[in-house]
Design a protein around this motif. Structure first.
Motif, PDB file in Angstrom:
ATOM      1  N   UNK A  35     102.781  -6.808  28.649  1.00 23.31           N
ATOM      2  CA  UNK A  35     101.689  -7.679  28.224  1.00 23.31           C
ATOM      3  C   UNK A  35     101.318  -8.726  29.272  1.00 23.31           C
ATOM      4  N   UNK A  36     102.209  -8.983  30.244  1.00 19.39           N
ATOM      5  CA  UNK A  36     101.965 -10.047  31.220  1.00 19.39           C
ATOM      6  C   UNK A  36     102.028  -9.560  32.670  1.00 19.39           C
ATOM      7  N   UNK A  37     101.893  -8.277  32.872  1.00 23.25           N
ATOM      8  CA  UNK A  37     102.073  -7.743  34.216  1.00 23.25           C
ATOM      9  C   UNK A  37     101.046  -8.295  35.208  1.00 23.25           C
ATOM     10  N   UNK A  38      99.784  -8.315  34.842  1.00 29.75           N
ATOM     11  CA  UNK A  38      98.764  -8.785  35.784  1.00 29.75           C
ATOM     12  C   UNK A  38      98.965 -10.256  36.121  1.00 29.75           C
ATOM     13  N   UNK A  39      99.384 -11.055  35.140  1.00 28.05           N
ATOM     14  CA  UNK A  39      99.606 -12.479  35.391  1.00 28.05           C
ATOM     15  C   UNK A  39     100.768 -12.693  36.349  1.00 28.05           C
ATOM     16  N   UNK A  40     101.831 -11.901  36.208  1.00 29.91           N
ATOM     17  CA  UNK A  40     102.960 -12.018  37.141  1.00 29.91           C
ATOM     18  C   UNK A  40     102.558 -11.502  38.519  1.00 29.91           C
TER      19      UNK A  40
ATOM     20  N   UNK B 216     112.078 -14.670  34.986  1.00 29.15           N
ATOM     21  CA  UNK B 216     110.994 -13.957  35.650  1.00 29.15           C
ATOM     22  C   UNK B 216     110.275 -14.888  36.624  1.00 29.15           C
ATOM     23  N   UNK B 217     110.137 -16.159  36.244  1.00 24.76           N
ATOM     24  CA  UNK B 217     109.463 -17.116  37.120  1.00 24.76           C
ATOM     25  C   UNK B 217     110.199 -17.267  38.450  1.00 24.76           C
ATOM     26  N   UNK B 218     111.517 -17.399  38.381  1.00 21.69           N
ATOM     27  CA  UNK B 218     112.286 -17.551  39.614  1.00 21.69           C
ATOM     28  C   UNK B 218     112.239 -16.271  40.438  1.00 21.69           C
ATOM     29  N   UNK B 219     112.343 -15.128  39.775  1.00 25.13           N
ATOM     30  CA  UNK B 219     112.284 -13.850  40.489  1.00 25.13           C
ATOM     31  C   UNK B 219     110.934 -13.682  41.177  1.00 25.13           C
ATOM     32  N   UNK B 220     109.854 -14.079  40.500  1.00 27.11           N
ATOM     33  CA  UNK B 220     108.521 -13.961  41.091  1.00 27.11           C
ATOM     34  C   UNK B 220     108.382 -14.866  42.305  1.00 27.11           C
TER      35      UNK B 220
ATOM     36  N   UNK C 165     104.237  -6.526  51.477  1.00 29.70           N
ATOM     37  CA  UNK C 165     103.366  -6.617  50.301  1.00 29.70           C
ATOM     38  C   UNK C 165     103.639  -5.510  49.289  1.00 29.70           C
ATOM     39  N   UNK C 166     103.842  -4.265  49.753  1.00 32.82           N
ATOM     40  CA  UNK C 166     104.068  -3.158  48.822  1.00 32.82           C
ATOM     41  C   UNK C 166     105.292  -3.342  47.953  1.00 32.82           C
ATOM     42  N   UNK C 167     106.484  -3.537  48.540  1.00 35.89           N
ATOM     43  CA  UNK C 167     107.680  -3.741  47.722  1.00 35.89           C
ATOM     44  C   UNK C 167     107.601  -4.965  46.819  1.00 35.89           C
ATOM     45  N   UNK C 168     107.017  -6.064  47.298  1.00 37.42           N
ATOM     46  CA  UNK C 168     106.971  -7.259  46.458  1.00 37.42           C
ATOM     47  C   UNK C 168     105.996  -7.090  45.300  1.00 37.42           C
ATOM     48  N   UNK C 169     104.853  -6.441  45.555  1.00 39.44           N
ATOM     49  CA  UNK C 169     103.908  -6.211  44.453  1.00 39.44           C
ATOM     50  C   UNK C 169     104.521  -5.279  43.412  1.00 39.44           C
ATOM     51  N   UNK C 170     105.175  -4.226  43.883  1.00 43.41           N
ATOM     52  CA  UNK C 170     105.854  -3.322  42.953  1.00 43.41           C
ATOM     53  C   UNK C 170     106.924  -4.069  42.168  1.00 43.41           C
ATOM     54  N   UNK C 171     107.663  -4.927  42.838  1.00 42.47           N
ATOM     55  CA  UNK C 171     108.733  -5.674  42.179  1.00 42.47           C
ATOM     56  C   UNK C 171     108.164  -6.610  41.113  1.00 42.47           C
ATOM     57  N   UNK C 172     107.075  -7.306  41.430  1.00 43.46           N
ATOM     58  CA  UNK C 172     106.459  -8.210  40.453  1.00 43.46           C
ATOM     59  C   UNK C 172     106.041  -7.452  39.206  1.00 43.46           C
ATOM     60  N   UNK C 173     105.452  -6.270  39.396  1.00 38.02           N
ATOM     61  CA  UNK C 173     105.045  -5.460  38.250  1.00 38.02           C
ATOM     62  C   UNK C 173     106.253  -5.035  37.422  1.00 38.02           C
ATOM     63  N   UNK C 174     107.338  -4.679  38.099  1.00 36.41           N
ATOM     64  CA  UNK C 174     108.499  -4.110  37.424  1.00 36.41           C
ATOM     65  C   UNK C 174     109.351  -5.148  36.698  1.00 36.41           C
ATOM     66  N   UNK C 175     109.269  -6.419  37.085  1.00 41.33           N
ATOM     67  CA  UNK C 175     110.059  -7.444  36.383  1.00 41.33           C
ATOM     68  C   UNK C 175     109.306  -8.020  35.190  1.00 41.33           C
ATOM     69  N   UNK C 176     108.008  -7.743  35.093  1.00 33.76           N
ATOM     70  CA  UNK C 176     107.186  -8.345  34.045  1.00 33.76           C
ATOM     71  C   UNK C 176     107.156  -7.478  32.796  1.00 33.76           C
TER      72      UNK C 176
END
Length: 435
Positions: free
Chosen positions: A149-154, A13-17, A135-146
């Motif tokens: 419990x850790x969505x906001x942090x990712x 997840x870290x690398x994907x983020x 920004x839209x696709x990347x923010x959505x992607x960050x939420x979807x890979x997390x």
């Protein structure tokens, strides 16, 4: 923690983020670089009878990128919802890279005449289109890979990456301006700054191409057969609230970027102190964004939005009063630094709340469009409004007025936006909302 979706390869997840947010880093690096070297860029491409005229033409070209942002937000955001996050992020990053290289390598007006400014203006418009859909696709992607419990942090890596890049851009600008003679800076020094940013393009494209996809099109779902516009219409209240919050945050961000100029021209403090304030402010916002994500996962999105925003509303005028009446290291670093740190807490929580509240079928497109509209409408005008307020009022406290109005509007919207954190509503309910 590893991530594997469908037939995609396993990846952390870290690398994907990091791969997802590298585009945001390039965006804000370019923003700071262009702002820092606006005078040199003006002389290169927009020669005029006066230095003021040349600078204004340069800044107008910088603003041209804001015009195409909403178009990019709609086109690339919907593309990410229909086809997938990865192809949309690859396309936006490639377009962004082409635009940056074009600006860095275009010959001067003295060399190719009118073609030079035309090429640069077109490059800025392409870049704005790409950034609008970033920004839209990347923010959505960050939420979807997390994990829930850790969505906001990712998701926190969205604003964090922007602040890291802004700091890097400022540092590169200062180093080059001090290391090179003014003539060399005019001739080619500013191009070096752009090429440093462009150096990450091959790595960024490679990393993004290896990302696992999070959008699996399913024609059997009712939402897949429904237009974006109809689906978005079902969430109009949420969208209006999000636009208010993003407008508030955008004004705060762009006025913050103006503070270096404000400290030098209005408060008449030393340039080194003004730059130090900018670096410290960016550093505190990095820490605040990450802390905001961590807190939002544990205590809910709304408390982390509302209480810090209320604190900003209460502290803005006293902080500016202190800074104006006693301009110096203590007031600028502590007063403005405190506002920066507290003010960065709510927006990570908001990014998570807004993306969680939207169905996946419209998540990328709606977020991209609303974000781009807020940036184009309020980001492109924030510094002009502050400059105008300072001019017509003659009051050095004028920036605080604009910030107070923006903070109040953001607070109202934050209080009304729904809670989405698993810690507050439970994982089952959250999965129903985000499925």
């Amino acid at each position: 923690m590893a991530l594997a979706i469908a037939d995609e390869p396993q990846i952390s997840v870290q690398r994907a983020a990091f791969a997802a947010t590298i585009g945001n880093m390039l965006e804000f690096y370019d923003f700071i670089t262009y702002s820092f070297f606006a005078v040199e860029i003006g002389r290169t491409f927009f020669p005029a009878q006066s230095a003021y005229g040349s600078l204004m033409l340069s800044l107008a070209t910088f603003g041209a990128g804001f015009v195409t942002r909403p178009i990019g937000g709609i086109v690339l955001g919907i593309y990410s919802d229909r086809v997938g996050r990865r192809p949309a992020m690859l396309l936006s990053f490639a377009l962004m890279g082409v635009a940056i290289l074009t600006i860095a390598l275009t010959p001067s007006y003295a060399t190719i005449g009118l073609a030079a400014p035309i090429i640069v203006i077109l490059a800025r418009m392409v870049q704005g289109f790409a950034l609008g859909g970033e920004v839209g696709p990347t923010t959505a992607y960050l939420l979807e890979i997390a994990s829930p419990e850790n969505r906001a942090l990712v998701v926190a890596w969205q604003p964090t990456s922007q602040e890291i890049a802004a700091t890097a851009g400022a540092l590169v600008g200062v180093v080059l301006s001090r290391a090179m003679a003014p003539e060399a800076l005019d001739a080619y020094g500013w191009r070096i700054a752009f090429l440093i940013g462009a150096a990450c393009l091959p790595v960024g494209l490679w990393m993004r191409s290896s990302l696992p996809e999070t959008v699996i099109p399913d024609a059997s779902k009712e939402e897949a057969r429904t237009s974006h516009l109809v689906l978005a219409g079902r969430h109009i209240r949420l969208i209006v609230l999000a636009l208010m919050i993003l407008a508030s945050g955008t004004i705060s961000t762009y006025v913050t970027q103006y503070m270096t100029t404000y400290a030098k021209t209005t408060l008449h403090v030393a340039a080194d102190l003004a730059f130090t304030v900018s670096v410290v402010s960016n550093g505190l916002q990095i820490a605040g964004a990450i802390l905001g994500g961590w807190l939002a996962d544990r205590y809910g999105r709304k408390p982390v939005m509302v209480w810090p925003q209320l604190a900003v509303l209460v502290l803005t005028y006293p902080a500016f009063l202190w800074i104006v009446n006693a301009p110096g290291a203590w007031s600028l670093l502590f007063g403005f630094g405190l506002l920066s740190a507290i003010g960065s807490l709510p927006y990570t929580a908001f990014y998570a709340a807004f993306t969680e509240a939207l169905p996946q079928e419209i998540r990328g497109g709606v977020f991209a469009t609303i974000y781009a509209v807020a940036i184009a409408s309020f980001g492109g005008t924030a510094q002009l409004v502050v400059t105008w307020l300072l001019h017509v009022s003659g009051d050095p406290l004028a920036p605080s007025w604009y910030l107070l109005v923006a903070a109040a509007a953001g607070l109202v919207a934050m209080a009304l936006i729904p809670e989405t954190a698993p810690a507050k509503i439970g994982r089952v309910e959250l999965n129903k909302r985000t499925a």
